[in-house]
Scaffold this motif. Structure first.
Motif, PDB file in Angstrom:
ATOM      1  N   LEU A 115      17.438  34.202 -20.489  1.00  0.00           N
ATOM      2  CA  LEU A 115      16.940  34.378 -19.068  1.00  0.00           C
ATOM      3  C   LEU A 115      17.832  35.202 -18.329  1.00  0.00           C
ATOM      4  CD1 LEU A 115      15.003  30.965 -18.547  1.00  0.00           C
ATOM      5  CD2 LEU A 115      14.060  33.011 -19.051  1.00  0.00           C
ATOM      6  N   THR A 129      11.227  35.507 -11.102  1.00  0.00           N
ATOM      7  CA  THR A 129      12.388  34.702 -11.884  1.00  0.00           C
ATOM      8  C   THR A 129      12.335  33.356 -11.712  1.00  0.00           C
ATOM      9  OG1 THR A 129      13.867  35.239  -9.983  1.00  0.00           O
ATOM     10  CG2 THR A 129      13.821  36.713 -11.978  1.00  0.00           C
ATOM     11  N   ASP A 170      10.026  31.771 -13.939  1.00  0.00           N
ATOM     12  CA  ASP A 170      10.724  31.670 -15.453  1.00  0.00           C
ATOM     13  C   ASP A 170      11.628  30.362 -15.215  1.00  0.00           C
ATOM     14  OD1 ASP A 170       9.742  33.912 -16.376  1.00  0.00           O
ATOM     15  OD2 ASP A 170      11.459  35.058 -16.011  1.00  0.00           O
TER      16      ASP A 170
END
Length: 209
Positions: free
Chosen positions: A49, A91, A94
């Motif tokens: 990530l 993000t 995520d």
């Protein structure tokens, strides 16, 4: 390994895993993964990530589309509430998904259960954390053959990553620091995942208290 975007659909291409996926080993009939493998897997996910968010985001995602809405897709229980509501992947969304997987790795319990409460695992771990018994949430199949500091760290990081306020979730880089014990763990707000806290989060994912 790759990806493509065609006719409003995104496809991700993964390497074939003949020994089964993480899901197979956690919830299927595959051999239970030992703790050291689980912890290194969590670190690898966080590293992936970090790479996508900080290195390759300009290649993987068209930044001009970040503010546009789309139809949220994903397995229930892993999709951040603001993404499910607004249709905007970030993000932070995520990191929410990572937090759910982190809890599943530590607890050996699937968060998504038969179309019922998609937050049951989170609630269970949170209650044990508040009671000072977070290790009781660990996967019983591990038979306590794990590093208590590591499994506690992963569960606390998981609880933080599923913070109802999107902007208060840690970055992937910060998660890596915690998992490598390069930074002290955060003190989670005492009502972080309590119903009254969740009800005071506005539509932009910011706490209104």
């Amino acid at each position: 390994m790759g990806w493509c975007h065609e006719q409003d659909e995104y496809l991700l291409v993964y390497e074939y895993m003949p020994k089964g996926s993480l899901h197979d080993h956690l919830f299927g009939n595959r051999r239970t993964l030992p703790w050291n493998v689980r912890y290194s897997t969590a670190l690898a996910l966080a590293s992936a990530l970090k790479y996508l968010h900080e290195v390759q985001s300009h290649v993987f995602v068209n930044t001009q589309l970040r503010t546009q809405r789309s139809n949220p897709v994903g397995t229930p229980g892993y999709v951040a509430p603001e993404f499910r509501r607004d249709g905007r992947a970030t993000t932070q969304s995520d990191m929410y998904s990572f937090g759910v997987v982190a809890l599943e790795i530590a607890c050996g319990v699937r968060n998504f259960r038969n179309n019922n409460d998609h937050r049951q695992l989170l609630k269970d771990v949170w209650q044990k954390y508040k009671a000072g018994k977070i290790l009781d949430a660990s996967d019983k199949r591990l038979k306590k053959e794990f590093d208590p500091k590591e499994i506690e760290c992963l569960m606390i990081v998981g609880l933080w990553c599923v913070h109802p306020t999107a902007n208060d979730r840690p970055t992937a880089g910060r998660v890596i620091q915690y998992l490598n014990f390069q930074a002290p763990l955060p003190n989670l707000p005492p009502a972080l995942h309590d119903p009254e806290f969740l009800s005071n989060s506005d539509i932009n994912g910011r706490n209104t208290q």
